[in-house]
Design an enzyme around this catalytic site. Structure first.
Site, PDB file in Angstrom:
ATOM      1  N   ASP A  83     -19.617  -1.432   9.387  1.00  0.00           N
ATOM      2  CA  ASP A  83     -20.496  -2.245   8.538  1.00  0.00           C
ATOM      3  C   ASP A  83     -20.919  -1.393   7.340  1.00  0.00           C
ATOM      4  O   ASP A  83     -20.411  -0.288   7.133  1.00  0.00           O
ATOM      5  CB  ASP A  83     -21.705  -2.766   9.337  1.00  0.00           C
ATOM      6  N   LYS A 143     -14.968  -6.774  10.850  1.00  0.00           N
ATOM      7  CA  LYS A 143     -16.196  -6.186  11.384  1.00  0.00           C
ATOM      8  C   LYS A 143     -16.827  -7.076  12.442  1.00  0.00           C
ATOM      9  O   LYS A 143     -17.206  -6.622  13.524  1.00  0.00           O
ATOM     10  CB  LYS A 143     -17.197  -5.928  10.258  1.00  0.00           C
TER      11      LYS A 143
END
Ligand code: SF4
Length: 210
Positions: A138, A120
């Site tokens: 996320d 991420k």
């Protein structure tokens, strides 16, 4: 969900959040990297307060690499998980100085070799600092895209693959921000506000089930 409906979801979210953009403050790839590491399990607002004090003191990898994690900890404590975050920020800064002359690399492979940088964080840095087409997953993107039915996988990595397969590449980056904004402002983790959500009229699978 098919690609046509997914595009309709994106169009609705664009109407709802025409101003969607990153909410973390940063001015260059190094600040993007550090702010993103600090943002794990912390609000962007709090990260922005901390980095407004931190970046003028330690504006680049060379300055940060001179600190010990123990010296950095009190400066970032408010962001939570500060022990690990300090360790990773100092180690990543030292790696940047040692291997890249202080410059943040622009490939996923190199970014993910830096301490504290996972899938991420690498995606956010590539998107925000280098303008790459990316759709990092996320906590908000994971929850909201699964509720809507844009994805159904059970890990962020697999959800990212599904979103990449479903959505046009030119909407990935904006789509990342749109879904985050929707997760923060309407499709909350505990109590999604479905009654005022424009996706409740046939576009959200979770709403259609309930
Ligand atoms: S209808 Fe409800 S669950 Fe679906 S996206 Fe909107 S707020 Fe979230």
């Amino acid at each position: 969900m098919d690609a046509k409906r997914a595009a309709q979801v994106m169009a609705e979210l664009q109407k709802l959040y025409p101003e969607a953009k990153p909410e973390l403050h940063f001015r260059n790839p190094y600040e993007t990297l550090i702010a993103t590491i600090l943002s794990a399990q912390c609000t962007d607002k709090r990260v922005n307060l901390v980095t407004a004090r931190l970046f003028p003191l330690y504006p680049d990898a060379f300055a940060m690499a001179k600190l010990t994690p123990e010296e950095l900890e009190p400066l970032i404590k408010e962001c939570g998980l500060y022990h690990n975050k300090a360790k990773n920020i100092v180690a990543a800064s030292r790696a940047l100085v040692g291997q890249y002359d202080g410059v943040v690399p622009s490939t996923r492979e190199a970014l993910m070799k830096l301490p504290g940088v996972g899938q991420k964080t690498a995606g956010v840095v590539l998107l925000a600092a280098f303008g790459d087409d990316q759709i990092p997953v996320d906590t908000h993107v994971f929850r909201v895209s699964r509720r809507i039915g844009l994805a159904d996988a059970n890990t962020p990595e697999k959800v990212e693959q599904q979103l990449r397969a479903l959505l046009d590449r030119d909407i990935w980056s904006l789509g990342h921000h749109l879904i985050i904004w929707h997760g923060r402002r309407c499709c909350h983790a505990r109590k999604p506000e479905c009654e005022r959500c424009p996706l409740n009229a046939g576009l959200c699978e979770k709403h259609m089930e309930s």
